[in-house]
Design a protein around this motif. Structure first.
Motif, PDB file in Angstrom:
ATOM      1  N   LEU A  66       0.829  -1.210   0.000  1.00  0.00           N
ATOM      2  CA  LEU A  66       0.000   0.000   0.000  1.00  0.00           C
ATOM      3  C   LEU A  66       0.863   1.259   0.000  1.00  0.00           C
ATOM      4  O   LEU A  66       0.609   2.206  -0.747  1.00  0.00           O
ATOM      5  CB  LEU A  66      -0.912   0.017   1.225  1.00  0.00           C
ATOM      6  N   ILE A  67       1.869   1.270   0.863  1.00  0.00           N
ATOM      7  CA  ILE A  67       2.735   2.446   0.978  1.00  0.00           C
ATOM      8  C   ILE A  67       3.456   2.708  -0.347  1.00  0.00           C
ATOM      9  O   ILE A  67       3.504   3.853  -0.830  1.00  0.00           O
ATOM     10  CB  ILE A  67       3.740   2.247   2.128  1.00  0.00           C
ATOM     11  N   GLU A  68       4.005   1.659  -0.944  1.00  0.00           N
ATOM     12  CA  GLU A  68       4.705   1.823  -2.226  1.00  0.00           C
ATOM     13  C   GLU A  68       3.757   2.302  -3.312  1.00  0.00           C
ATOM     14  O   GLU A  68       4.089   3.188  -4.114  1.00  0.00           O
ATOM     15  CB  GLU A  68       5.343   0.488  -2.622  1.00  0.00           C
ATOM     16  N   TRP A  69       2.556   1.732  -3.340  1.00  0.00           N
ATOM     17  CA  TRP A  69       1.559   2.085  -4.358  1.00  0.00           C
ATOM     18  C   TRP A  69       1.131   3.545  -4.217  1.00  0.00           C
ATOM     19  O   TRP A  69       1.047   4.274  -5.208  1.00  0.00           O
ATOM     20  CB  TRP A  69       0.365   1.138  -4.187  1.00  0.00           C
ATOM     21  N   ILE A  70       0.887   3.995  -3.006  1.00  0.00           N
ATOM     22  CA  ILE A  70       0.450   5.377  -2.793  1.00  0.00           C
ATOM     23  C   ILE A  70       1.585   6.357  -3.078  1.00  0.00           C
ATOM     24  O   ILE A  70       1.392   7.387  -3.735  1.00  0.00           O
ATOM     25  CB  ILE A  70      -0.095   5.550  -1.368  1.00  0.00           C
ATOM     26  N   ASN A  71       2.775   6.048  -2.598  1.00  0.00           N
ATOM     27  CA  ASN A  71       3.917   6.948  -2.835  1.00  0.00           C
ATOM     28  C   ASN A  71       4.305   7.047  -4.311  1.00  0.00           C
ATOM     29  O   ASN A  71       4.956   8.007  -4.718  1.00  0.00           O
ATOM     30  CB  ASN A  71       5.122   6.491  -2.017  1.00  0.00           C
ATOM     31  N   SER A  72       3.900   6.065  -5.112  1.00  0.00           N
ATOM     32  CA  SER A  72       4.239   6.093  -6.541  1.00  0.00           C
ATOM     33  C   SER A  72       3.406   7.102  -7.312  1.00  0.00           C
ATOM     34  O   SER A  72       3.727   7.432  -8.459  1.00  0.00           O
ATOM     35  CB  SER A  72       4.054   4.700  -7.147  1.00  0.00           C
ATOM     36  N   HIS A  73       2.338   7.610  -6.692  1.00  0.00           N
ATOM     37  CA  HIS A  73       1.464   8.591  -7.349  1.00  0.00           C
ATOM     38  C   HIS A  73       1.968  10.001  -7.031  1.00  0.00           C
ATOM     39  O   HIS A  73       2.401  10.266  -5.899  1.00  0.00           O
ATOM     40  CB  HIS A  73       0.035   8.412  -6.844  1.00  0.00           C
ATOM     41  N   PRO A  74       1.916  10.924  -7.999  1.00  0.00           N
ATOM     42  CA  PRO A  74       2.389  12.298  -7.740  1.00  0.00           C
ATOM     43  C   PRO A  74       1.706  12.971  -6.550  1.00  0.00           C
ATOM     44  O   PRO A  74       2.327  13.802  -5.869  1.00  0.00           O
ATOM     45  CB  PRO A  74       2.068  13.025  -9.038  1.00  0.00           C
ATOM     46  N   GLN A  75       0.430  12.632  -6.299  1.00  0.00           N
ATOM     47  CA  GLN A  75      -0.295  13.209  -5.159  1.00  0.00           C
ATOM     48  C   GLN A  75      -0.105  12.421  -3.871  1.00  0.00           C
ATOM     49  O   GLN A  75      -0.501  12.873  -2.804  1.00  0.00           O
ATOM     50  CB  GLN A  75      -1.799  13.272  -5.461  1.00  0.00           C
ATOM     51  N   GLY A  76       0.470  11.247  -3.944  1.00  0.00           N
ATOM     52  CA  GLY A  76       0.574  10.377  -2.780  1.00  0.00           C
ATOM     53  C   GLY A  76       1.736  10.741  -1.871  1.00  0.00           C
ATOM     54  O   GLY A  76       2.811  11.119  -2.336  1.00  0.00           O
ATOM     55  N   ASP A  77       1.515  10.613  -0.563  1.00  0.00           N
ATOM     56  CA  ASP A  77       2.571  10.940   0.392  1.00  0.00           C
ATOM     57  C   ASP A  77       2.302  10.211   1.706  1.00  0.00           C
ATOM     58  O   ASP A  77       1.327  10.507   2.400  1.00  0.00           O
ATOM     59  CB  ASP A  77       2.621  12.444   0.627  1.00  0.00           C
ATOM     60  N   ILE A  78       3.171   9.255   2.034  1.00  0.00           N
ATOM     61  CA  ILE A  78       3.092   8.551   3.319  1.00  0.00           C
ATOM     62  C   ILE A  78       4.324   8.937   4.127  1.00  0.00           C
ATOM     63  O   ILE A  78       5.450   8.828   3.647  1.00  0.00           O
ATOM     64  CB  ILE A  78       3.044   7.022   3.122  1.00  0.00           C
ATOM     65  N   SER A 153      -7.741  -1.691 -10.333  1.00  0.00           N
ATOM     66  CA  SER A 153      -6.696  -0.668 -10.361  1.00  0.00           C
ATOM     67  C   SER A 153      -6.281  -0.273  -8.939  1.00  0.00           C
ATOM     68  O   SER A 153      -5.282   0.422  -8.753  1.00  0.00           O
ATOM     69  CB  SER A 153      -7.191   0.570 -11.122  1.00  0.00           C
ATOM     70  N   ARG A 154      -7.040  -0.718  -7.964  1.00  0.00           N
ATOM     71  CA  ARG A 154      -6.746  -0.464  -6.548  1.00  0.00           C
ATOM     72  C   ARG A 154      -6.395  -1.775  -5.839  1.00  0.00           C
ATOM     73  O   ARG A 154      -6.688  -1.970  -4.668  1.00  0.00           O
ATOM     74  CB  ARG A 154      -7.950   0.202  -5.880  1.00  0.00           C
ATOM     75  N   ALA A 155      -5.756  -2.684  -6.546  1.00  0.00           N
ATOM     76  CA  ALA A 155      -5.513  -4.044  -6.056  1.00  0.00           C
ATOM     77  C   ALA A 155      -4.829  -4.097  -4.692  1.00  0.00           C
ATOM     78  O   ALA A 155      -5.230  -4.913  -3.844  1.00  0.00           O
ATOM     79  CB  ALA A 155      -4.721  -4.838  -7.088  1.00  0.00           C
ATOM     80  N   PRO A 156      -3.803  -3.281  -4.401  1.00  0.00           N
ATOM     81  CA  PRO A 156      -3.188  -3.382  -3.067  1.00  0.00           C
ATOM     82  C   PRO A 156      -4.176  -3.119  -1.931  1.00  0.00           C
ATOM     83  O   PRO A 156      -4.094  -3.764  -0.882  1.00  0.00           O
ATOM     84  CB  PRO A 156      -2.094  -2.301  -3.117  1.00  0.00           C
ATOM     85  N   TYR A 157      -5.086  -2.190  -2.151  1.00  0.00           N
ATOM     86  CA  TYR A 157      -6.101  -1.895  -1.137  1.00  0.00           C
ATOM     87  C   TYR A 157      -7.164  -2.986  -1.102  1.00  0.00           C
ATOM     88  O   TYR A 157      -7.593  -3.432  -0.033  1.00  0.00           O
ATOM     89  CB  TYR A 157      -6.724  -0.543  -1.438  1.00  0.00           C
ATOM     90  N   VAL A 158      -7.585  -3.432  -2.271  1.00  0.00           N
ATOM     91  CA  VAL A 158      -8.619  -4.459  -2.359  1.00  0.00           C
ATOM     92  C   VAL A 158      -8.163  -5.751  -1.682  1.00  0.00           C
ATOM     93  O   VAL A 158      -8.934  -6.398  -0.968  1.00  0.00           O
ATOM     94  CB  VAL A 158      -9.001  -4.717  -3.834  1.00  0.00           C
ATOM     95  N   ARG A 159      -6.901  -6.124  -1.884  1.00  0.00           N
ATOM     96  CA  ARG A 159      -6.393  -7.341  -1.245  1.00  0.00           C
ATOM     97  C   ARG A 159      -6.500  -7.243   0.281  1.00  0.00           C
ATOM     98  O   ARG A 159      -6.828  -8.220   0.955  1.00  0.00           O
ATOM     99  CB  ARG A 159      -4.944  -7.596  -1.666  1.00  0.00           C
ATOM    100  N   TYR A 160      -6.202  -6.062   0.799  1.00  0.00           N
ATOM    101  CA  TYR A 160      -6.331  -5.865   2.243  1.00  0.00           C
ATOM    102  C   TYR A 160      -7.793  -5.965   2.677  1.00  0.00           C
ATOM    103  O   TYR A 160      -8.120  -6.640   3.672  1.00  0.00           O
ATOM    104  CB  TYR A 160      -5.755  -4.511   2.643  1.00  0.00           C
TER     105      TYR A 160
END
Length: 398
Positions: A66-78, A153-160
């Motif tokens: 999840l962290i990697e997926w969110i940080n990979s987006h220009p708007q994402g920041d963990i 397209s939200r697979a990391p979140y969906v898996r959780y």
């Protein structure tokens, strides 16, 4: 035993002895029902998701994908100091939550803990409105993503989400579980009142089946409804943010959240004080209830639930402080206004006592209300003793 004590200006404070033990008795009965009837199998077997969740060295889920997926987006920041894991690493009975890593720097006041891009949330699409607190479209979209599984397209979140247990909220319980909870609550006399949770007239039936025309035979749709009830921020499913545990204890609560103003905007989760290494990061699920001393500008979400509402929507009895309202005439057709509302807090000097606060002296329960309360406490004590006796007999029978 009730004892008058000094009161803050504008409130009436009453000191309750021995109420703590009775409250814990009720909690233990409610959790016994919940755990007994909780179905721990997730709906992953009914979807196309198969990828395992990432874990840390203790075998606990750590949200690395999840962290990697969110940080990979220009708007994402963990925040780099954020840790997803258990309060006691490696202890499967310990709560999963958000923490500041013990080996990292503190998260400072004003820091963004998590900024979640619009495309990484599950939401009502262009129908999203900041001031709307329930959305059928959002629930249908959750069900759609669950069915897509790894293809989402939200697979990391969906898996959780697919690993989350079922049967936590009382509206999900079996008929036997709901019947027993009704017995605890004197068949509608005590909150949470049955029109919020008991089939066939609870919120699942009125909101999902009636209002949203949901298919009660579709297990994934049903799971989506309960995920939304227990995890969404109004109409938004927000990854990582939804892992923060609840507290209204001013010594614990350390965050604020900011919803998107418009579709396409990001969601922000911000520290309200310095959060030290090893500390847990808390959110409030009912920040703006009647007992909270908060700035109304911070009340942009639908967070006015009382303590019984928290139980209905999230499946747990919150720790103190608590907000209660009782209506001795709830089931009566009389127009008499007998409701009384109060706040319960731990007494700072006596661990076996609670302090009850009433807004005004006129709002305090009268003698009839006191007799009504004592009658229910006596009934609950007998029920608890009967339950414990039945459990002992079951053990002997084995």
């Amino acid at each position: 035993h009730i004892e008058a004590v000094d009161k803050p200006k504008g409130t009436v404070r009453v000191h309750y002895k021995a109420l703590t033990k009775m409250r814990h008795s009720l909690v233990s009965i409610q959790w016994w029902v919940c755990l007994f009837h909780c179905c721990i199998l997730a709906i992953a077997s009914e979807t196309s998701s198969s990828a395992p969740l990432p874990t840390d060295e203790h075998g606990d889920y750590n949200g690395a994908d999840l962290i990697e997926w969110i940080n990979s987006h220009p708007q994402g920041d963990i925040h780099p100091s954020l840790r997803i894991g258990r309060e006691i690493p490696g202890d499967a009975t310990s709560l999963l939550g958000l923490f500041v890593s013990s080996s990292a720097a503190a998260i400072e006041k004003g820091d963004i803990i998590a900024q979640i891009p619009w495309d990484h949330m599950i939401h009502p699409d262009t129908k999203y409105k900041k001031s709307k607190f329930f959305s059928c479209r959002a629930i249908y979209n959750i069900a759609k993503e669950l069915k897509l599984g790894d293809k989402s397209s939200r697979a990391p979140y969906v898996r959780y989400l697919l690993t989350q247990p079922r049967g936590i909220m009382p509206g999900e319980w079996t008929k036997a579980g709901q019947t027993f909870l009704s017995t605890i609550l004197a068949n509608g006399a005590l909150p949470p009142y049955e029109d919020t949770w008991k089939s066939p007239h609870g919120l699942y039936d009125t909101e999902w089946i009636d209002e949203c025309s949901g298919d009660e035979d579709d297990e994934v749709q049903t799971a989506a409804y309960w995920l939304a009830s227990s995890r969404d921020e109004d109409t938004l499913m927000v990854p990582i943010y939804d892992m923060a545990n609840h507290s209204n204890d001013p010594k614990k609560l350390n965050t604020l959240s900011y919803k998107p103003n418009e579709p396409g905007d990001a969601f922000r989760f911000v520290a309200t004080r310095n959060i030290l290494p090893g500390e847990q990061i808390y959110n409030s699920y009912n920040r703006c209830n009647a007992c909270s001393d908060v700035n109304e500008d911070d009340c942009e979400t639908f967070s006015f639930y009382r303590t019984p509402d928290v139980f209905v929507h999230f499946g747990f009895v919150e720790d103190y402080p608590q907000n209660w309202e009782f209506d001795p005439d709830h089931e009566s057709s009389d127009d008499d206004d007998r409701e009384f509302e109060f706040c319960l807090q731990k007494d700072e000097e006596d661990d076996d006592a609670l302090d009850a606060y009433f807004d005004e002296e006129d709002d305090m329960p009268n003698e009839d209300d006191g007799r009504w309360l004592r009658g229910h406490l006596k009934r609950l004590k007998k029920l608890k003793e009967a339950k414990e006796g039945m459990e002992k007999n079951l053990v002997r029978g084995e």
